[in-house]
Design a protein around this motif. Sequence first.
Motif, short mmCIF file in Angstrom:
data_model
loop_
_atom_site.label_atom_id
_atom_site.label_comp_id
_atom_site.label_asym_id
_atom_site.label_seq_id
_atom_site.Cartn_x
_atom_site.Cartn_y
_atom_site.Cartn_z
N ARG A 13 0.82 -1.20 0.00
CA ARG A 13 0.00 0.00 0.00
C ARG A 13 0.86 1.26 0.00
N ALA A 14 1.95 1.22 0.75
CA ALA A 14 2.86 2.38 0.78
C ALA A 14 3.45 2.63 -0.60
N PHE A 15 3.84 1.56 -1.30
CA PHE A 15 4.37 1.73 -2.66
C PHE A 15 3.30 2.31 -3.59
N ARG A 16 2.07 1.87 -3.43
CA ARG A 16 1.00 2.41 -4.28
C ARG A 16 0.81 3.91 -4.04
N LEU A 17 0.92 4.32 -2.79
CA LEU A 17 0.81 5.75 -2.49
C LEU A 17 1.99 6.53 -3.09
N LEU A 18 3.18 5.97 -3.01
CA LEU A 18 4.35 6.64 -3.60
C LEU A 18 4.18 6.77 -5.11
N GLU A 19 3.71 5.71 -5.75
CA GLU A 19 3.49 5.76 -7.20
C GLU A 19 2.44 6.80 -7.56
N ALA A 20 1.38 6.86 -6.76
CA ALA A 20 0.32 7.83 -7.04
C ALA A 20 0.83 9.25 -6.85
N ALA A 21 1.59 9.49 -5.79
CA ALA A 21 2.12 10.83 -5.54
C ALA A 21 3.09 11.25 -6.64
N SER A 22 3.88 10.29 -7.15
CA SER A 22 4.86 10.63 -8.19
C SER A 22 4.20 11.03 -9.50
N ALA A 23 2.93 10.67 -9.69
CA ALA A 23 2.22 11.00 -10.93
C ALA A 23 1.73 12.44 -10.94
N HIS A 24 1.87 13.14 -9.82
CA HIS A 24 1.38 14.53 -9.73
C HIS A 24 2.56 15.46 -9.46
N GLN A 25 2.94 16.21 -10.48
CA GLN A 25 4.13 17.05 -10.36
C GLN A 25 4.00 18.05 -9.21
N ASN A 26 2.81 18.57 -8.98
CA ASN A 26 2.60 19.56 -7.93
C ASN A 26 2.00 18.95 -6.67
N GLY A 27 2.00 17.64 -6.59
CA GLY A 27 1.48 16.97 -5.42
C GLY A 27 -0.02 16.73 -5.49
N ALA A 28 -0.50 15.93 -4.56
CA ALA A 28 -1.93 15.62 -4.49
C ALA A 28 -2.30 15.45 -3.03
N PRO A 29 -3.53 15.86 -2.65
CA PRO A 29 -3.97 15.72 -1.26
C PRO A 29 -4.27 14.27 -0.91
N ALA A 30 -4.38 14.01 0.38
CA ALA A 30 -4.59 12.65 0.87
C ALA A 30 -5.85 12.02 0.30
N LYS A 31 -6.94 12.78 0.23
CA LYS A 31 -8.19 12.22 -0.26
C LYS A 31 -8.05 11.74 -1.70
N GLN A 32 -7.34 12.51 -2.52
CA GLN A 32 -7.16 12.12 -3.91
C GLN A 32 -6.28 10.88 -4.02
N LEU A 33 -5.20 10.84 -3.22
CA LEU A 33 -4.30 9.68 -3.25
C LEU A 33 -5.02 8.43 -2.75
N ALA A 34 -5.87 8.60 -1.74
CA ALA A 34 -6.63 7.45 -1.25
C ALA A 34 -7.58 6.94 -2.32
N ARG A 35 -8.22 7.87 -3.01
CA ARG A 35 -9.16 7.47 -4.07
C ARG A 35 -8.42 6.76 -5.20
N GLU A 36 -7.26 7.29 -5.61
CA GLU A 36 -6.53 6.72 -6.74
C GLU A 36 -5.94 5.35 -6.41
N THR A 37 -5.65 5.12 -5.15
CA THR A 37 -5.05 3.83 -4.77
C THR A 37 -6.08 2.84 -4.25
N GLY A 38 -7.32 3.31 -4.09
CA GLY A 38 -8.37 2.42 -3.60
C GLY A 38 -8.23 2.10 -2.13
N LEU A 39 -7.58 2.98 -1.37
CA LEU A 39 -7.38 2.73 0.06
C LEU A 39 -8.40 3.49 0.89
N PRO A 40 -8.80 2.94 2.03
CA PRO A 40 -9.63 3.71 2.95
C PRO A 40 -8.87 4.97 3.38
N LEU A 41 -9.58 6.06 3.56
CA LEU A 41 -8.92 7.32 3.87
C LEU A 41 -8.08 7.23 5.14
#
Length: 250
Positions: A13-41
Amino acid sequence: MGASPTLISSVQRAFRLLEAASAHQNGAPAKQLARETGLPLATAYHLLRTLVHDGYLRKLDDGAFVLGDRLQTLHSTGSGQALLSRVRPVLAALRDELSSAAYLTFYEDGEIRVAEIVDGPRAPRADLWVGFEDAGHATALGKSVLRELDDEARREYLSRHPLHDLTPRTVTTAATLIRQLETTALAPAVTDLEEYAVGTVCVAVPVRSGHTLGSLGVSMPRDQLSRIDEVRELLLPSAGRVTRSLSLTI
């Protein structure tokens, strides 16, 4: 004992969050990263806090998460390991040809640091009882770097590093050291004749990795002193191969 399924899934799950964050040059908030990785907030928040704490992510003032400095360090370290893998065969060939441990150093951030040592049962490394950062004046590897520095850089280095008396043969005055460096008969090779460790002699020559200065050398027992000319003649072409390998882009 293997890792538990819970631990493995947390790492995934941590790797999925890192991959999701790396896809956003200016960063992404927790809610968006949770949604993109399918993780509970709540799970995403917990993992994000851990990743920020350990330096793998950084939280911006607006709440967005971006990749942290720790990942850049890992990337740089990986690149360095890839470079070193190119020159290890050269060091191994020196070790086997001379039955001597082979060393590679670089001058980085104002310090002379050992990057690689290749030794073996018939070619033991020197007893590194004092770190190279405190013994540049007493080792052939350090003196090789100092010899290649310009006057200003050399004075700056010596102003920060006391010339500690490591053996009865250690040079402990800057003027004497500089004079020896500038008048060595084996140039561009330099030697350490029991100046770092009693019973050990070393020979080193300069190398470069791009704009970074370094040195390549070998250590031998004192009774091998008569081989210094032979060692120098093998070190010089080996240093050329190391420099060429390190100049290639990964």
